[in-house]
Design an enzyme around this catalytic site. Structure first.
Site, PDB file in Angstrom:
ATOM      1  N   HIS A 169      -3.382   6.150   4.461  1.00 21.28           N
ATOM      2  CA  HIS A 169      -1.959   6.311   4.761  1.00 21.28           C
ATOM      3  C   HIS A 169      -1.514   7.688   4.262  1.00 21.28           C
ATOM      4  O   HIS A 169      -1.962   8.155   3.209  1.00 21.28           O
ATOM      5  CB  HIS A 169      -1.115   5.271   4.018  1.00 21.28           C
ATOM      6  CG  HIS A 169      -1.228   3.873   4.543  1.00 21.28           C
ATOM      7  ND1 HIS A 169      -2.021   3.512   5.611  1.00 21.28           N
ATOM      8  CD2 HIS A 169      -0.600   2.734   4.143  1.00 21.28           C
ATOM      9  CE1 HIS A 169      -1.883   2.202   5.842  1.00 21.28           C
ATOM     10  NE2 HIS A 169      -1.037   1.712   4.957  1.00 21.28           N
ATOM     11  N   CYS A 194       0.806  -1.227   0.000  1.00 21.85           N
ATOM     12  CA  CYS A 194       0.000   0.000   0.000  1.00 21.85           C
ATOM     13  C   CYS A 194       0.841   1.281   0.000  1.00 21.85           C
ATOM     14  O   CYS A 194       0.507   2.251  -0.692  1.00 21.85           O
ATOM     15  CB  CYS A 194      -0.942  -0.018   1.196  1.00 21.85           C
ATOM     16  SG  CYS A 194      -0.174  -0.596   2.715  1.00 21.85           S
TER      17      CYS A 194
END
Ligand code: A2P
Length: 337
Positions: free
Chosen positions: A242, A129
């Protein structure tokens, strides 16, 4: 033409999102097999308003599956992905099990989509990710200005650790606000109201595996082993999304205006960069539940003549995992039209 699609790990945080994104994007699903461990076999999952029975991966016969999306952890992928591929499926694997194998392409749909076709083992790996969102933003800059070095610190939400990690942040937060003792389970130390500079296992060189993924995957995806990456990966008490503080050093000078103009027309990127309160992306205000990679705080590095700073935020469960996997499935499906 529609496809027999299997989702392995369908009851997990990423698997569930894969199913909703397949539906949202009208992926041509003919038959759908949803697979998990025997713990959840027999239960039901909704897809496109219909109920689908969860099957036990261990006893499932993969014959006939054409596209399989795996997100049930590395050991499950190692054991079952080759079996699905041998039965004729194209496997899109979200784990790190095959990412560093030379005969498995590692693909970000906006960056190196042509690599999808290069899959001798029938397996395509979905990147980590943190690397995923970083490269959606950096690849266009690399192509035009030549990135020589990347300094990156990540601020990674708990959902990257799966459903149990997400639940643990909620539980610890409740416990702390009611003055109870906490007992960390999924994290090495308390995560609520804290920061943890430790994701995945420590390596012999003192970096964590999460940090090494940023180095290995950046080089493989950009096809350039000369790029230097200096990463620090930190878990933060955020549920979804994130963030990354990224400082690049380029071969050719790039100004803020040039970087912004390039990023504004780059696929998958949204620039949010106003110098005022809220004029920058955050996990909660922009990323969570959306598809884009958001870039803000674009500044020329005052300490380096060819340095540029960026703040990059994206939903790690969507673009960082499930969305990219579905985009890769779309590329595979498009081969057969
Ligand atoms: P289950 O719900 O049956 O445990 P998350 O990353 O959110 O923790 O989700 C992990 C996913 O991987 C879940 O769907 C989980 O299924 C699945 N999974 C974990 N271990 C296995 C296994 N040994 N076989 C099949 N699926 C597994």
């Amino acid at each position: 033409r529609s496809f027999h699609v299997a989702v392995v790990g369908a009851t997990g945080a990423v698997g569930e999102t894969m199913l909703s994104i397949l539906a949202e994007r009208d992926f041509p699903v003919g038959t759908l097999s949803v697979l998990a461990s025997e713990r959840s076999a027999g239960g039901e999952i909704e897809f496109n308003g219909q109920k689908v029975k969860v099957q036990d991966l261990a006893t499932f016969d993969p014959s006939g599956v054409e596209i399989a999306l795996f997100s049930a952890g590395g050991s499950v992928s190692k054991e079952y992905a080759p079996k699905f591929a041998a039965a004729g499926a194209v496997v899109i694997d979200n784990s790190s099990a095959f990412r560093y194998d030379d005969d498995v392409p590692l693909v970000v749909s906006e960056v190196n989509p042509e690599q999808v076709a290069n899959r001798p083992r029938g397996i395509i790996a979905n990147p980590n990710c943190s690397t995923m969102q970083m490269l959606v933003a950096l690849a266009p800059l690399h192509r035009k200005y030549g990135i020589e070095r990347i300094n990156v610190s990540t601020y990674q939400s708990v959902s990257g650790g799966g459903r149990s990690a997400t639940e643990e942040l909620g539980k610890q937060t409740g416990q702390l606000l009611s003055f109870q003792e906490i007992d960390p389970q999924r994290f090495p130390v308390q995560i609520a109201f804290n920061l943890i500079p430790h994701i995945d296992d420590f390596q012999d060189n003192g970096f964590t595996k999460e940090e090494m993924k940023l180095i290995w995957e950046t080089r493989k995806i950009l096809g350039d082993d000369s790029i230097l990456v200096n990463p620090t990966a930190v878990r933060v008490p955020v549920f979804y999304g994130h963030s990354e503080s990224v400082a690049i050093e380029t071969r050719d000078k790039v100004t803020v205006a040039e970087a912004r103009a390039l990023l504004e027309q780059s696929p998958g990127v949204e620039v949010v960069d106003r110098h005022e309160a809220g004029g920058y992306p955050t996990p909660v205000t922009h990323a969570s539940g959306t598809d884009a990679v958001y870039v803000g705080r674009i500044r020329e590095d005052l300490s380096h003549p060819r340095g540029l700073n960026l703040w990059i935020v994206s939903d790690n469960v969507r673009k960082g995992a499930a969305l990219n996997a579905v985009q890769l499935a779309e590329l595979v499906a498009a081969e057969q039209r």
